[in-house]
Structures are given as structure tokens and as C-alpha cells.
Design an enzyme around this catalytic site. Structure first.
Site, PDB file in Angstrom:
ATOM      1  N   GLY A  66      53.086  38.357  17.854  1.00  0.00           N
ATOM      2  CA  GLY A  66      54.245  37.481  17.886  1.00  0.00           C
ATOM      3  C   GLY A  66      55.354  38.030  17.014  1.00  0.00           C
ATOM      4  O   GLY A  66      55.107  38.852  16.119  1.00  0.00           O
ATOM      5  N   CYS A  93      47.622  42.025  15.756  1.00  0.00           N
ATOM      6  CA  CYS A  93      48.931  42.096  15.107  1.00  0.00           C
ATOM      7  C   CYS A  93      49.212  40.788  14.358  1.00  0.00           C
ATOM      8  O   CYS A  93      48.564  40.499  13.361  1.00  0.00           O
ATOM      9  CB  CYS A  93      50.008  42.435  16.135  1.00  0.00           C
ATOM     10  N   TYR A  94      50.149  39.963  14.805  1.00  0.00           N
ATOM     11  CA  TYR A  94      50.399  38.667  14.160  1.00  0.00           C
ATOM     12  C   TYR A  94      49.114  37.866  14.070  1.00  0.00           C
ATOM     13  O   TYR A  94      48.864  37.184  13.069  1.00  0.00           O
ATOM     14  CB  TYR A  94      51.456  37.900  14.960  1.00  0.00           C
ATOM     15  N   HIS A 184      47.798  47.362  18.778  1.00  0.00           N
ATOM     16  CA  HIS A 184      47.699  46.672  20.070  1.00  0.00           C
ATOM     17  C   HIS A 184      46.733  47.429  21.006  1.00  0.00           C
ATOM     18  O   HIS A 184      47.111  48.447  21.584  1.00  0.00           O
ATOM     19  CB  HIS A 184      49.076  46.571  20.727  1.00  0.00           C
ATOM     20  N   GLU A 186      45.756  46.452  23.868  1.00  0.00           N
ATOM     21  CA  GLU A 186      46.031  46.129  25.276  1.00  0.00           C
ATOM     22  C   GLU A 186      47.014  47.093  25.939  1.00  0.00           C
ATOM     23  O   GLU A 186      47.102  47.139  27.170  1.00  0.00           O
ATOM     24  CB  GLU A 186      46.554  44.693  25.390  1.00  0.00           C
ATOM     25  N   ASP A 242      54.072  37.207  47.470  1.00  0.00           N
ATOM     26  CA  ASP A 242      53.548  35.943  46.940  1.00  0.00           C
ATOM     27  C   ASP A 242      53.480  34.869  48.016  1.00  0.00           C
ATOM     28  O   ASP A 242      52.440  34.236  48.214  1.00  0.00           O
ATOM     29  CB  ASP A 242      54.407  35.455  45.775  1.00  0.00           C
ATOM     30  N   LYS A 384      50.231  39.273  39.267  1.00  0.00           N
ATOM     31  CA  LYS A 384      50.766  39.933  40.462  1.00  0.00           C
ATOM     32  C   LYS A 384      49.773  40.918  41.072  1.00  0.00           C
ATOM     33  O   LYS A 384      49.585  40.941  42.295  1.00  0.00           O
ATOM     34  CB  LYS A 384      52.060  40.674  40.103  1.00  0.00           C
TER      35      LYS A 384
END
Length: 528
Positions: A66, A93-94, A184, A186, A242, A384
Site C-alpha cells: 500500500g 511490503c506495507y 514483491h 507477485e 466479456d 480477464k
């Protein structure tokens, strides 16, 4: 309108990981990485109560990053009782700073900030087969993005890794399943990030990776059948992936009880209307209503050049056209919308919180409540890339499933300046050349979005022996994982040359082609 309750489709997820969102731009990416390990993952508010977590019984919790400082007044906090639940927690992180501070550590601003790649050394003792860094090299590359860091850990914590400027790049609690990473895992720049996340899921949380996308689809189909009963559902088709997947999923669930509406506003891509009509009358054999409204939209846009005014007018007129056609359909009780999971959690409003914010797209979402429809959102738990996978499973052709995203207002926001039929025709032909050449080069699936933009600029040129003064056109092609950030695609020069030559030779009125080499940020993907 009443929406299906958040989480209503998730009862098939025996193994669930929850991401507590503290405003990170990477929260969605964390959830996607977990799902890639075949473990169902949802994003919830950062202030979700520990009592609610106990009811949901997740296998693990991930505290996202964040932009705030944990020690700042008003900084987002979590319910401290969640650390006493016995549920494994990974703070990123945060999230790591919050975890550390809540349990006695000290977080301070670091005079040497870390943004970008960093060299990280893993403590040798933390790389056993049952820990967070199992199978990770002792020296590894990670991605940092922080100004604050844990300056001192509490006695009950062990430091697991360090960089040159961050002595506590990873920590764990001595007795509880609580872990923290300053970097991070990810993002792809953390070379062994997927391994670290997999270790948390398997070694720490005990997940077995049994979740499959098809399981969720079957659950959605059963839920829709049960809810709809014998009533009719209306679905708006736009030609994008979509809405097409929503229609295909509903057709699988309720068959002939589905009615689809396609509003031809004159702002679609080349041959888009024909493709949609063919797919949803011949393949899925739906009750398809096509509203011919090109003249109405062009009239509404006449003389309008300001981007937001274009969007406003298109949105309002779309609603009018769609609503008028919907009223003609007898027995319709439900309206289907292609809301995706990133739309649900837009602006940090996770579905478990009181402010469940959904980004309203003009193609369906803004329809007035007085129409009396109840809302169905069968894709609201999916990202997505998962929607594309589902489309393939449902039998949609690759041409539709892998079609690049298209803005709600259509070509109007790629036709800079005034929108006219002539300028749209020029743009449509040029856009078709861009896409077809990229496909012919085998690069369409490797790029995320490619299109042409007609500029409100004319330039001098020479064609044959004559001077010309004609339109300039930009080609935009980007590559991205999440559309929150994007890099311009480094297309081969010979491909760019073919695109330019074909457009200038084949599209009347264009004598100059430029290539957009702006990244997002600071630019956006679309020009308007």
C-alpha cells in the site's frame, strides 16, 4: 437492481486464500498469482473483522502492499485479532510493516529508498523443504518498491533475508505461522517469486491446489439456473470478450430463455457486427436483437470533440437504445452484465466491505433501475485471463476470445477531434490493417492491445508528383500483464514499415503514420 451476493459462486472453493487490500496497485496481481497455483483467492477489505475471517475459514491470509506509511495518522490498519486466529499470514511490503509493528517491531522511513530490482541474500537455515524459501537460491533477485522498512524486529521474530540496504527483507514469527516480505513476490521481476508464493500456499497453508476454473463455471451455471427458473434474461453484446463469454455461459445455463441485444452505434470495429451476429445466431442460436442506431449516434456526436463529452453522450444514448429494445422483450426479468473481478474491487473497494464499488460501463451498467430488471453478473469472480480460458471451454472461437480490449465508447475515443462517418471509415480501415498485419506476423497473442488512432492533425506529403495535405494516424501497441501499467510493444521495424506502407497506400486520406512509444504511466493506453 439486485446483484448476486458477493461470494455466492464460491462455495466450491474448499481451499480459499484471502488478500487484504491496503491500496496496493499489485493486489489484483497477488490474487491472480495465487489462482495460478490452483488455489481460489479473493480480495477483501483491509479492515475485515477477525470474526468474519473465522466464518470464512480461509487457509491463509495475504496482507497486500500500500502507498501509506503504517505509522502515519489515519493509515489503514487491520483487525489485530486476526494474528491470533491461527491462520497463516503473509505480509507483503506495507503488509509486512503492519504485521511487524502490530507485534512489537519498529518501522521507520529509510534514508536509502529501494525502487526496482535488488539483490537479496536468503538465510541458509530458512531454505529447508518445509519453509517459505524452499528451493529458492541463496542469492536471488527481488523487486522492491518502498521508502519505509522494518528497522527493528520484535524478539519473537526471526530475520530470514536481507538486501544491501534492507536488513529485514523477510521475517517470520518464531511460534506462529506469520511471515513478512519487504519485496514483491507477485511481480515477474522477483525471479523466484512464484516459488515463494507456492511455498506459502503449500508448506505454510497446507493447500493442495485442487481448484479449477471449470469447477467455478459449473457452479455459476447451476446458480443461474436455480435463480432464473423459467424467466428470461437479457444480455447486452458488444463484440468484446466479456459480453461474449457472459452470453455463452448463460446460453449453456438457460438456452432459449436468453435474449441478446446488440446496439450498432456505428462505432464498432470493422466487421464486428457481422462476427457477433454470426456467432450468436448460428453457433449459440440465441434470440438476438440488433438495434440499428448509427444515424442517431453520429447525430449526437456532431461537432463534439471533447473526450468526456463524447463519452457522456454515447453512454446516455446507448442506455436509451438498449432500454427501448429491452422493453420489447416479453417475460424478461433479469439483466446480465459482464462485470469482472477487477471492476468489483476498483478503487480498493473489495467485495467483502460496505462500499462495494462497481465500475459502471455504459454498455449495460448504467441502465436505469426503473426498468425493473434484477442484475446477474456471472463473471464477477474472474480476472480477464480467466474469462478468456472460460470462453475457450465454452466453445467460443479464438477470434472472439483473444480479441484485444475495446473501449466502451468504441472508435469515438480513437477518432480524436470531431467524429464523422468519413473519419470513422478511415479509422476502421487503418485499424483493420494494423490488427491483421500483427496477426500475420504471429504477434497478436503476444501483445495486449493494438489499434490505430486518427489524429486531428493534417500534414504535408508527396504522393506521385503531387503535394498532399492529409490526415496523420498513430499506431498504438502495448504489452501488459494487468493493464494498470503497460509498456509499448517493440514491434519489428519491418512489420511497422509494412503497416505504414499499407495504410498510406490503401486508406484514402492518410499520408503519415507514427508509432506511439509511450508507456503507462505516464501516458494512458487509449489516447482519450
Amino acid at each position: 437492481m439486485d446483484a448476486i451476493a458477493p461470494g455466492a459462486t464460491n462455495d466450491i472453493a474448499a481451499e480459499r486464500i484471502l488478500v487484504l487490500d491496503f491500496g496496493s496497485q499489485y493486489a489484483q496481481l497477488i490474487a491472480r498469482r495465487v489462482r495460478e497455483q490452483h488455489v481460489f483467492c479473493e480480495i477483501v477489505r483491509h479492515d475485515i473483522l477477525a470474526s468474519r475471517l473465522r466464518e470464512l475459514a480461509p487457509k491463509g491470509l495475504i496482507l497486500s502492499g500500500g502507498p501509506a506509511s503504517v505509522y502515519a495518522p489515519g493509515a489503514p490498519q487491520c483487525d489485530p485479532a486476526l494474528f491470533d486466529l491461527g491462520i497463516p499470514v503473509l505480509g507483503i511490503c506495507y503488509g509486512m510493516q503492519l504485521l511487524s509493528q502490530a507485534l512489537g517491531g519498529r518501522v521507520q522511513s529509510n534514508p536509502v529508498r529501494e525502487y526496482g530490482r535488488a539483490h537479496c541474500t536468503i538465510d541458509e537455515s530458512s531454505r529447508d523443504a518445509a519453509d517459505l524459501f524452499a528451493g529458492v537460491a541463496q542469492e536471488t533477485q527481488v523487486w522492491m518498491s518502498h521508502g519505509d522498512q522494518v528497522d527493528a524486529v520484535a524478539d519473537q521474530f526471526l530475520s530470514l533475508a536481507a538486501t544491501d540496504t534492507c536488513p529485514h527483507a523477510a521475517v517470520k514469527h518464531r511460534t506462529r505461522p506469520l511471515y513478512g516480505l519487504q519485496f514483491h513476490p507477485e511481480v515477474t521481476h522477483t525471479v523466484e517469486g512464484k516459488t515463494i508464493l507456492a511455498n506459502f500456499l503449500t508448506n505454510i497453508c497446507g493447500c493442495t491446489g485442487t481448484w479449477r476454473l471449470g469447477d467455478l463455471a459449473e457452479q455459476v451455471i447451476r446458480n443461474v439456473r436455480k435463480r432464473v427458473g423459467g424467466d428470461r434474461v437479457i444480455c447486452g453484446l458488444s463484440g468484446g470478450v466479456d459480453s461474449s463469454v457472459v452470453a455463452a455461459l448463460l446460453y449453456r445455463a438457460i438456452g432459449s430463455q436468453l435474449s441478446c441485444i446488440l446496439v450498432d452505434n456505428g462505432l464498432l470495429r470493422k466487421d464486428e457486427e457481422r462476427s457477433v451476429i454470426e456467432e450468436f445466431t448460428k453457433h449459440f442460436k440465441t434470440d438476438l436483437h440488433v438495434v440499428k442506431a448509427e444515424e442517431m449516434f453520429l447525430g449526437e456526436l456532431a461537432g463534439i470533440a471533447e473526450p468526456q463529452e463524447k463519452r457522456r453522450r454515447i453512454g446516455h444514448l446507448f442506455i436509451e437504445c438498449f432500454a427501448a429494445e429491452a422493453r420489447k422483450i416479453q417475460g424478461a426479468k433479469y439483466l446480465a452484465q459482464g462485470t469482472l473481478y477487477p471492476d468489483v474491487i476498483e478503487s480498493g473497494a473489495a467485495p467483502d466491505g460496505p462500499a462495494d464499488t462497481i465500475k459502471l460501463h455504459h454498455n449495460v451498467g448504467g441502465l436505469p433501475a426503473e426498468l425493473g430488471f434484477e442484475l446477474i453478473e456471472p463473471l464477477r469472480d474472474l480476472f480477464k485471463d480467466e474469462v478468456r480460458q472460460l470462453g475457450m471451454q465454452l466453445g467460443l472461437p479464438e477470434e472472439i476470445v483473444w480479441r484485444h480490449p475495446f473501449p466502451g465508447p468504441g472508435l469515438a475515443v480513437r477518432c480524436l477531434g470531431e467524429v464523422t462517418r468519413e473519419r470513422l471509415d478511415t479509422l476502421r480501415e487503418a485499424d483493420s490493417i494494423v490488427v491483421n498485419e500483427i496477426k500475420a506476423a504471429g504477434l497478436y497473442r503476444g501483445t495486449s492491445q493494438a489499434f490505430a488512432v486518427l489524429l486531428p492533425v493534417r500534414s504535408v506529403g508527396v504522393m506521385g508528383d503531387s503535394r498532399t495535405y492529409e490526415d496523420a494516424l498513430a499506431v498504438r501497441c502495448v504489452t501488459t500483464d494487468d493493464f494498470m501499467t503497460a509498456d509499448w510493444s517493440h514491434l519489428p521495424h519491418d512489420l511497422l514499415a509494412r503497416i505504414s506502407t499499407r495504410i498510406i497506400n490503401e486508406v484514402k486520406g492518410v499520408n503519415r503514420v507514427v508509432y506511439d512509444i509511450s508507456s503507462k504511466p505516464p501516458a494512458t493506453i487509449e489516447w482519450e
